[in-house]
Design an enzyme around this catalytic site. Structure first.
Site, PDB file in Angstrom:
ATOM      1  N   ASP A  49     -65.445 -96.134  23.134  1.00 22.92           N
ATOM      2  CA  ASP A  49     -66.110 -94.666  23.104  1.00 22.92           C
ATOM      3  C   ASP A  49     -67.244 -94.709  22.303  1.00 22.92           C
ATOM      4  O   ASP A  49     -67.704 -93.457  22.508  1.00 22.92           O
ATOM      5  CB  ASP A  49     -64.774 -93.624  22.645  1.00 22.92           C
ATOM      6  CG  ASP A  49     -64.443 -94.148  21.175  1.00 22.92           C
ATOM      7  OD1 ASP A  49     -64.963 -95.256  20.382  1.00 22.92           O
ATOM      8  OD2 ASP A  49     -63.678 -93.318  20.491  1.00 22.92           O
ATOM      9  N   LYS A 118     -57.560 -99.924  23.868  1.00 21.55           N
ATOM     10  CA  LYS A 118     -57.520 -99.997  22.351  1.00 21.55           C
ATOM     11  C   LYS A 118     -57.365 -98.617  21.616  1.00 21.55           C
ATOM     12  O   LYS A 118     -57.734 -97.628  22.368  1.00 21.55           O
ATOM     13  CB  LYS A 118     -58.939-100.571  21.946  1.00 21.55           C
ATOM     14  CG  LYS A 118     -59.450-100.518  20.500  1.00 21.55           C
ATOM     15  CD  LYS A 118     -60.314-101.278  19.955  1.00 21.55           C
ATOM     16  CE  LYS A 118     -61.719-100.398  20.187  1.00 21.55           C
ATOM     17  NZ  LYS A 118     -61.849 -99.312  19.156  1.00 21.55           N
ATOM     18  N   GLU A 120     -56.967 -96.134  17.856  1.00 15.96           N
ATOM     19  CA  GLU A 120     -57.441 -96.420  16.458  1.00 15.96           C
ATOM     20  C   GLU A 120     -56.247 -96.040  15.456  1.00 15.96           C
ATOM     21  O   GLU A 120     -55.456 -95.138  15.824  1.00 15.96           O
ATOM     22  CB  GLU A 120     -58.815 -95.376  16.141  1.00 15.96           C
ATOM     23  CG  GLU A 120     -59.905 -95.931  16.850  1.00 15.96           C
ATOM     24  CD  GLU A 120     -61.237 -95.039  16.374  1.00 15.96           C
ATOM     25  OE1 GLU A 120     -60.892 -94.396  15.580  1.00 15.96           O
ATOM     26  OE2 GLU A 120     -62.321 -95.167  17.183  1.00 15.96           O
ATOM     27  N   GLU A 186     -63.086-102.872  11.153  1.00 13.64           N
ATOM     28  CA  GLU A 186     -64.363-102.344  11.270  1.00 13.64           C
ATOM     29  C   GLU A 186     -64.718-102.020   9.569  1.00 13.64           C
ATOM     30  O   GLU A 186     -64.151-101.265   9.089  1.00 13.64           O
ATOM     31  CB  GLU A 186     -64.489-101.124  12.172  1.00 13.64           C
ATOM     32  CG  GLU A 186     -65.887-100.569  11.986  1.00 13.64           C
ATOM     33  CD  GLU A 186     -66.208 -99.693  13.143  1.00 13.64           C
ATOM     34  OE1 GLU A 186     -65.736 -99.456  14.294  1.00 13.64           O
ATOM     35  OE2 GLU A 186     -67.448 -98.907  13.067  1.00 13.64           O
TER      36      GLU A 186
HETATM   37  O1  KIV Z   1     -66.100 -97.721  20.525  1.00 15.29           O
HETATM   38  C1  KIV Z   1     -66.479 -99.177  20.197  1.00 15.29           C
HETATM   39  O2  KIV Z   1     -67.573 -99.662  20.710  1.00 15.29           O
HETATM   40  C2  KIV Z   1     -65.758 -99.829  19.224  1.00 15.29           C
HETATM   41  C3  KIV Z   1     -66.229-101.156  18.820  1.00 15.29           C
HETATM   42  C4  KIV Z   1     -67.189-100.661  17.571  1.00 15.29           C
HETATM   43  C5  KIV Z   1     -65.081-101.899  18.165  1.00 15.29           C
HETATM   44  O3  KIV Z   1     -64.652 -99.422  18.725  1.00 15.29           O
END
Ligand code: KIV
EC number: 2.1.2.11
Length: 277
Positions: A49, A118, A120, A186
């Site tokens: 994102d 993915k 968070e 991160e």
């Molecule tokens: O959105 C993204 O690019 C990410 C990476 C920094 C892991 O979540």
């Protein structure tokens, strides 16, 4: 063996099996040409994102919509044949309940062809990760600095320093136990990243973490020097394509104004009907 040595894209279990082996190579991508460029070199390509900040000029990832993720996921899918594609679930599309997360993830997978999503969050997302994993949705987790939470984290600061380390470790443990196949770490101290890597059973993929992680990820526009609005400490530049592009555009503008472009080799004669050159 790197998962990219395989002819077909790695599955989440192949990525999981890379724990403790040759580091997992991953980058973000948002377009077909960039995906084609990364495909031979990466085990995993993330449609992050971060696209909101990098390509759409948004001030954070909070304004990224599901529609944007699906459109960019479809573009990246067309450019990949060997690397696994993971698509980020955007802010507001999964946090409300496991059922909401499933609906969003199912749509992302069906409409983009992503092999996984993915999301968070650590302990607070463990129930959702288990719900998704039990229903055919492979999940890559993301703990430490989670940019969708900058308003509650107080900005883009390092997470897990000092006494806060235990909370990040607990987050990583929780997502692994819930069934995530990998976890992004991160912006956490290197020593904490190494400890998490040693103590959790799934691969850790670091960004601003440690070379001891099971893999690394960077935002591709950062590492190519295409995104220059700001540069996090961890974003090593492997090229300065933004500078090169600026010089190219400057040269074009000067040549157009001087009538030096187009030159004879760029224009067509009228003596060969039907000819294309
Ligand atoms: O959105 C993204 O690019 C990410 C990476 C920094 C892991 O979540």
């Amino acid at each position: 063996m790197s998962a990219t040595a395989k002819k077909t894209a790695p599955l989440p279990d192949d990525i999981r099996a890379m724990k403790g082996g040759v580091p997992i190579v991953s980058l973000t991508a948002y377009t077909t040409p960039m995906a084609q460029l990364l495909d031979p070199h990466c085990d995993l390509v993330l449609v992050g994102d971060s696209v909101g900040m990098v390509l759409h000029g948004l001030p954070s990832t909070l304004g990224v919509t599901l529609g944007m993720m699906i459109l960019h996921g479809q573009a990246v899918r067309r450019g990949l044949s060997r690397a696994m594609m993971v698509v980020d679930l955007p802010f507001g599309s999964y946090e409300e309940s496991p059922a909401q997360a499933f609906r969003t993830a199912a749509r992302v997978m069906a409409e983009t062809g992503a092999g996984a999503v993915k999301l968070e969050g650590g302990r607070g997302m463990a129930e959702t990760i288990a719900f998704l994993a039990a229903r055919g949705v492979p999940v890559m987790a993301h703990v430490g600095l989670t940019p969708q939470s900058i308003n509650t984290l107080g900005g883009y600061r390092v997470q897990g320093r000092g006494a806060a380390a235990d909370a990040i470790l607990a987050d990583a443990r929780a997502v692994a136990e819930a069934g995530a196949f990998a976890v992004v770490l991160e912006k956490v101290p290197a020593r904490l990243a190494d400890r998490i890597t040693a103590e959790v059973a799934i691969p850790t993929i670091g960004i601003g973490a440690s070379s001891g992680c099971d893999g690394q990820i960077l935002v591709v526009d950062d590492m190519l020097g295409l995104f220059t609005a700001f540069r996090p400490k961890f974003a090593k530049r492997y090229a300065t394509l933004g500078d090169d592009a600026e010089k190219a555009v400057e040269a074009y503008a000067a040549e157009v104004r001087a009538r030096a472009f187009p030159a004879a080799e760029h224009v067509f004669g009228d003596d060969a009907p039907g000819a294309t050159s």
